[in-house]
Design a protein around this motif. Structure first.
Motif, PDB file in Angstrom:
ATOM      1  N   GLU A   1       0.846  -1.183   0.000  1.00 39.98           N
ATOM      2  CA  GLU A   1       0.000   0.000   0.000  1.00 39.98           C
ATOM      3  C   GLU A   1       0.894   1.251   0.000  1.00 39.98           C
ATOM      4  OE1 GLU A   1      -3.296  -0.043  -0.332  1.00 39.98           O
ATOM      5  OE2 GLU A   1      -3.082  -2.213  -0.493  1.00 39.98           O
ATOM      6  N   PRO A   2       0.367   2.403  -0.377  1.00 39.35           N
ATOM      7  CA  PRO A   2       1.169   3.633  -0.327  1.00 39.35           C
ATOM      8  C   PRO A   2       1.697   3.898   1.084  1.00 39.35           C
ATOM      9  CG  PRO A   2      -0.832   4.008  -1.574  1.00 39.35           C
ATOM     10  CD  PRO A   2      -0.958   2.641  -0.960  1.00 39.35           C
ATOM     11  N   GLY A   3       2.922   4.377   1.150  1.00 37.62           N
ATOM     12  CA  GLY A   3       3.552   4.660   2.424  1.00 37.62           C
ATOM     13  C   GLY A   3       5.049   4.795   2.266  1.00 37.62           C
ATOM     14  N   VAL A   4       5.761   4.730   3.393  1.00 41.49           N
ATOM     15  CA  VAL A   4       7.219   4.834   3.396  1.00 41.49           C
ATOM     16  C   VAL A   4       7.760   3.486   3.849  1.00 41.49           C
ATOM     17  CG1 VAL A   4       9.214   6.065   4.294  1.00 41.49           C
ATOM     18  CG2 VAL A   4       7.071   7.281   3.955  1.00 41.49           C
ATOM     19  N   TYR A   5       8.678   2.916   3.060  1.00 41.59           N
ATOM     20  CA  TYR A   5       9.219   1.588   3.317  1.00 41.59           C
ATOM     21  C   TYR A   5      10.738   1.619   3.349  1.00 41.59           C
ATOM     22  CZ  TYR A   5       4.572  -0.158   2.253  1.00 41.59           C
ATOM     23  OH  TYR A   5       3.229  -0.398   2.280  1.00 41.59           O
ATOM     24  N   TYR A   6      11.319   0.705   4.133  1.00 42.39           N
ATOM     25  CA  TYR A   6      12.764   0.503   4.146  1.00 42.39           C
ATOM     26  C   TYR A   6      13.035  -0.815   3.446  1.00 42.39           C
ATOM     27  CZ  TYR A   6      17.465  -0.497   5.814  1.00 42.39           C
ATOM     28  OH  TYR A   6      18.805  -0.799   5.882  1.00 42.39           O
ATOM     29  N   ASN A   7      13.861  -0.801   2.426  1.00 39.87           N
ATOM     30  CA  ASN A   7      14.240  -1.993   1.689  1.00 39.87           C
ATOM     31  C   ASN A   7      15.582  -2.463   2.245  1.00 39.87           C
ATOM     32  OD1 ASN A   7      15.097  -3.905  -0.159  1.00 39.87           O
ATOM     33  ND2 ASN A   7      14.305  -2.780  -1.915  1.00 39.87           N
ATOM     34  N   ALA A   8      15.580  -3.564   2.995  1.00 40.32           N
ATOM     35  CA  ALA A   8      16.800  -4.040   3.646  1.00 40.32           C
ATOM     36  C   ALA A   8      17.814  -4.581   2.643  1.00 40.32           C
ATOM     37  CB  ALA A   8      16.462  -5.115   4.682  1.00 40.32           C
ATOM     38  N   GLY A   9      17.383  -5.011   1.479  1.00 39.99           N
ATOM     39  CA  GLY A   9      18.302  -5.515   0.467  1.00 39.99           C
ATOM     40  C   GLY A   9      19.154  -4.420  -0.137  1.00 39.99           C
ATOM     41  N   THR A  10      18.549  -3.297  -0.434  1.00 44.65           N
ATOM     42  CA  THR A  10      19.280  -2.180  -1.033  1.00 44.65           C
ATOM     43  C   THR A  10      19.648  -1.114  -0.015  1.00 44.65           C
ATOM     44  OG1 THR A  10      17.231  -1.015  -1.567  1.00 44.65           O
ATOM     45  CG2 THR A  10      18.132  -2.479  -3.256  1.00 44.65           C
ATOM     46  N   ARG A  11      19.121  -1.234   1.217  1.00 45.88           N
ATOM     47  CA  ARG A  11      19.334  -0.265   2.297  1.00 45.88           C
ATOM     48  C   ARG A  11      18.867   1.133   1.902  1.00 45.88           C
ATOM     49  NH1 ARG A  11      25.280  -1.988   4.450  1.00 45.88           N
ATOM     50  NH2 ARG A  11      24.687  -4.050   5.177  1.00 45.88           N
ATOM     51  N   MET A  12      17.694   1.165   1.260  1.00 44.75           N
ATOM     52  CA  MET A  12      17.120   2.434   0.821  1.00 44.75           C
ATOM     53  C   MET A  12      15.758   2.639   1.456  1.00 44.75           C
ATOM     54  SD  MET A  12      18.104   2.495  -3.211  1.00 44.75           S
ATOM     55  CE  MET A  12      17.161   3.949  -3.504  1.00 44.75           C
ATOM     56  N   VAL A  13      15.399   3.889   1.684  1.00 42.21           N
ATOM     57  CA  VAL A  13      14.069   4.264   2.133  1.00 42.21           C
ATOM     58  C   VAL A  13      13.313   4.762   0.912  1.00 42.21           C
ATOM     59  CG1 VAL A  13      12.742   5.831   3.591  1.00 42.21           C
ATOM     60  CG2 VAL A  13      14.857   4.840   4.454  1.00 42.21           C
ATOM     61  N   GLU A  14      12.119   4.218   0.685  1.00 45.07           N
ATOM     62  CA  GLU A  14      11.344   4.562  -0.503  1.00 45.07           C
ATOM     63  C   GLU A  14       9.962   5.051  -0.115  1.00 45.07           C
ATOM     64  OE1 GLU A  14      11.242   0.906  -2.628  1.00 45.07           O
ATOM     65  OE2 GLU A  14      13.387   0.894  -2.979  1.00 45.07           O
ATOM     66  N   ARG A  15       9.496   6.079  -0.808  1.00 49.98           N
ATOM     67  CA  ARG A  15       8.124   6.560  -0.650  1.00 49.98           C
ATOM     68  C   ARG A  15       7.319   6.006  -1.819  1.00 49.98           C
ATOM     69  NH1 ARG A  15       7.898  11.170   2.839  1.00 49.98           N
ATOM     70  NH2 ARG A  15       9.949  12.088   3.110  1.00 49.98           N
ATOM     71  N   LEU A  16       6.309   5.210  -1.535  1.00 57.42           N
ATOM     72  CA  LEU A  16       5.441   4.666  -2.575  1.00 57.42           C
ATOM     73  C   LEU A  16       4.129   5.437  -2.547  1.00 57.42           C
ATOM     74  CD1 LEU A  16       5.965   0.845  -1.997  1.00 57.42           C
ATOM     75  CD2 LEU A  16       7.224   2.359  -3.491  1.00 57.42           C
ATOM     76  N   HIS A  17       3.746   5.985  -3.698  1.00 64.44           N
ATOM     77  CA  HIS A  17       2.533   6.784  -3.780  1.00 64.44           C
ATOM     78  C   HIS A  17       1.362   6.013  -4.382  1.00 64.44           C
ATOM     79  CE1 HIS A  17       4.513  10.429  -2.447  1.00 64.44           C
ATOM     80  NE2 HIS A  17       5.535  10.081  -3.217  1.00 64.44           N
ATOM     81  N   THR A  18       1.635   4.886  -5.019  1.00 64.52           N
ATOM     82  CA  THR A  18       0.588   4.026  -5.563  1.00 64.52           C
ATOM     83  C   THR A  18       0.856   2.594  -5.127  1.00 64.52           C
ATOM     84  OG1 THR A  18       1.822   3.625  -7.601  1.00 64.52           O
ATOM     85  CG2 THR A  18       0.275   5.469  -7.613  1.00 64.52           C
ATOM     86  N   PRO A  19      -0.176   1.752  -5.033  1.00 62.84           N
ATOM     87  CA  PRO A  19       0.055   0.348  -4.665  1.00 62.84           C
ATOM     88  C   PRO A  19       0.917  -0.349  -5.718  1.00 62.84           C
ATOM     89  CG  PRO A  19      -2.265   0.898  -4.475  1.00 62.84           C
ATOM     90  CD  PRO A  19      -1.599   2.060  -5.146  1.00 62.84           C
ATOM     91  N   GLN A  20       1.828  -1.213  -5.276  1.00 63.17           N
ATOM     92  CA  GLN A  20       2.669  -1.969  -6.208  1.00 63.17           C
ATOM     93  C   GLN A  20       3.181  -3.243  -5.558  1.00 63.17           C
ATOM     94  OE1 GLN A  20       6.722  -0.058  -6.783  1.00 63.17           O
ATOM     95  NE2 GLN A  20       5.435   1.686  -6.278  1.00 63.17           N
ATOM     96  N   ARG A  21       3.588  -4.176  -6.383  1.00 63.67           N
ATOM     97  CA  ARG A  21       4.090  -5.457  -5.901  1.00 63.67           C
ATOM     98  C   ARG A  21       5.609  -5.402  -5.750  1.00 63.67           C
ATOM     99  NH1 ARG A  21       0.969  -9.659  -5.470  1.00 63.67           N
ATOM    100  NH2 ARG A  21      -1.010  -9.676  -6.541  1.00 63.67           N
ATOM    101  N   PRO A  22       6.125  -5.920  -4.619  1.00 63.82           N
ATOM    102  CA  PRO A  22       7.586  -5.978  -4.462  1.00 63.82           C
ATOM    103  C   PRO A  22       8.143  -7.201  -5.192  1.00 63.82           C
ATOM    104  CG  PRO A  22       6.544  -6.850  -2.516  1.00 63.82           C
ATOM    105  CD  PRO A  22       5.434  -6.350  -3.416  1.00 63.82           C
ATOM    106  N   ALA A  23       9.428  -7.208  -5.415  1.00 68.14           N
ATOM    107  CA  ALA A  23      10.088  -8.366  -6.016  1.00 68.14           C
ATOM    108  C   ALA A  23      10.087  -9.519  -5.019  1.00 68.14           C
ATOM    109  CB  ALA A  23      11.521  -8.009  -6.393  1.00 68.14           C
TER     110      ALA A  23
END
Length: 88
Positions: A39-61
């Protein structure tokens, strides 16, 4: 269509704070354990060590280790950092 915001300097500081003390920060984030739609929100991707803001729903790898920091994608970096540190 993928709509997300690139990582800027303020989000990099939050990512460095999380990766520097991941054990303590992990208790303030919700792990995403399946490949369900994010869902839209702010996520931390532990694989890339990046913080991402998602504005639309999407599927992760598949195999991605994602942690939700906030449900609000417009939350400021200062508020995100205080959530991660628990107000310290």
């Amino acid at each position: 269509m993928r709509v997300y915001e690139g990582m800027d300097f303020r989000l990099m500081k939050v990512a460095l704070r999380i990766s520097g003390d991941f054990g303590a920060a992990r208790s303030h984030m919700k792990p995403i354990r399946s490949s369900k739609v994010l869902e839209p929100g702010v996520y931390y991707n532990a694989g890339t060590r990046m913080v991402e803001r998602l504005h639309t729903p999407q599927r992760p790898a598949l195999g991605n280790r994602m942690f939700r920091i906030s449900k609000n994608p417009a939350e400021s970096a200062d508020e995100l950092e205080s959530k991660i540190t628990g107000g310290r």
